[in-house]
Design an enzyme around this catalytic site. Structure first.
Site, short mmCIF file in Angstrom:
data_model
loop_
_atom_site.label_atom_id
_atom_site.label_comp_id
_atom_site.label_asym_id
_atom_site.label_seq_id
_atom_site.Cartn_x
_atom_site.Cartn_y
_atom_site.Cartn_z
N GLU A 1 0.82 -1.21 0.00
CA GLU A 1 0.00 0.00 0.00
C GLU A 1 0.86 1.26 0.00
O GLU A 1 1.93 1.30 0.60
CB GLU A 1 -0.96 0.05 1.20
CG GLU A 1 -2.20 -0.80 1.06
CD GLU A 1 -2.09 -2.12 1.78
OE1 GLU A 1 -3.02 -2.94 1.70
OE2 GLU A 1 -1.03 -2.35 2.42
N THR A 2 0.33 2.27 -0.67
CA THR A 2 0.87 3.63 -0.67
C THR A 2 -0.28 4.55 -0.33
O THR A 2 -1.39 4.39 -0.85
CB THR A 2 1.45 3.98 -2.05
OG1 THR A 2 2.52 3.09 -2.35
CG2 THR A 2 1.97 5.41 -2.08
#
Length: 280
Positions: free
Chosen positions: A46-47
């Site tokens: 995830e970002t």
């Protein structure tokens, strides 16, 4: 444009032993396409992107991207982003941090050096149908006798949890990612006597999400939150326990679960590993 950036390791007090999340702190003005492209570029599970809230009750708004698309909620990005927000000068309006995201408002509390989020309610629950269980069991290389339960624990991501006969068996699984397809599969197994030197570790967890470009997620807050809601509802876990995740990947994630009678809190340590700026 130069924007503040941190990469935070979550669910471990030791850097690079948990699950990293990339956090763009000054994300206002970024287009959806730019966020998605940066998430593909980081290639982390995830970002996230911190934005001004649209709700008066929230301290900030968070958007969460995997390499394959956007999520309405995820656990380790929630904790890592709150850590980055605090570290960049964020001050909560109230006693707790309030995050606005795709599923609504999520409360985050500080407990010493740890952060914890209130597990959101399940949006899909109940037993997994027998045909799906057979397909997933085969994709995991397991026999039917290895599976003791299978339950939907979706709280944003559409998680199913497959409970196996032991935590040791969870570690031994070698899944066929192509056969898993788009299923979001969590594995759960008990450690009745804990782990060496860690008697408080009650469960082993793994997470497979090949459909969004993350074959195995090192440490997964949303899955552990869904599992905790299910286990506590069924009386299958104590009010306070610790789960281990990431062992097979060489990580040492530790997820701390506490049911205070009102909320189920899912938390752990977070450590900034990289801090600087990113040009987006």
């Amino acid at each position: 444009m130069s924007r503040r950036f941190q990469q935070v390791d979550v669910f471990s007090s030791v850097p690079i032993a948990g699950n990293p999340v990339a956090v763009v702190i000054d994300a206002e003005g970024l287009a959806d396409e730019a966020m998605a492209a940066f998430a593909r570029w980081t290639n982390l599970s995830e970002t996230t992107f911190l934005l001004p809230p649209t709700s008066a009750a929230a301290d900030y708004r968070l958007r969460i991207f995997t390499p394959g698309g956007e999520l309405p909620f995820a656990g380790h990005p929630t904790l890592g982003s709150a850590h980055a927000w605090l570290g960049s000068g964020g001050v909560p309006k109230g006693e707790r941090i309030v995050q606005e995201c795709g599923i609504g408002l999520v409360e985050i509390r500080r407990d010493g050096a740890e952060l914890a989020f209130a597990a959101p309610p399940l949006i899909r629950s109940g037993p997994v149908d027998s045909d799906t269980v057979r397909e997933v069991t085969a994709a995991l290389g397991l026999q039917p006798a290895d599976v003791v339960d299978a339950e939907w624990v979706a709280n944003g991501p559409d998680w199913m949890v497959v409970a196996l006969t032991s935590g040791d068996l969870v570690r031994e699984v070698t899944p066929d990612m192509a056969a898993l397809g788009t299923q979001n599969v969590g594995l759960l197994g008990a450690h009745p006597d804990g782990l060496p030197g860690e008697p408080e570790v009650a469960f082993e967890v793994r997470a497979f999400v090949p459909g969004i470009g993350v074959p195995e997620d090192p440490v997964t807050g949303s899955l552990n939150a869904g599992i905790a809601v299910w286990l506590r509802r069924e009386g299958k876990a104590p009010a306070d326990y610790v789960a281990a995740q990431g062992t097979v990947l060489g990580r040492a994630g530790r997820i701390h679960v506490t049911d205070d009678g009102t909320d189920i809190w899912v938390g752990g340590a977070a450590t900034t590993v990289i801090a600087g700026t990113v040009n987006l």
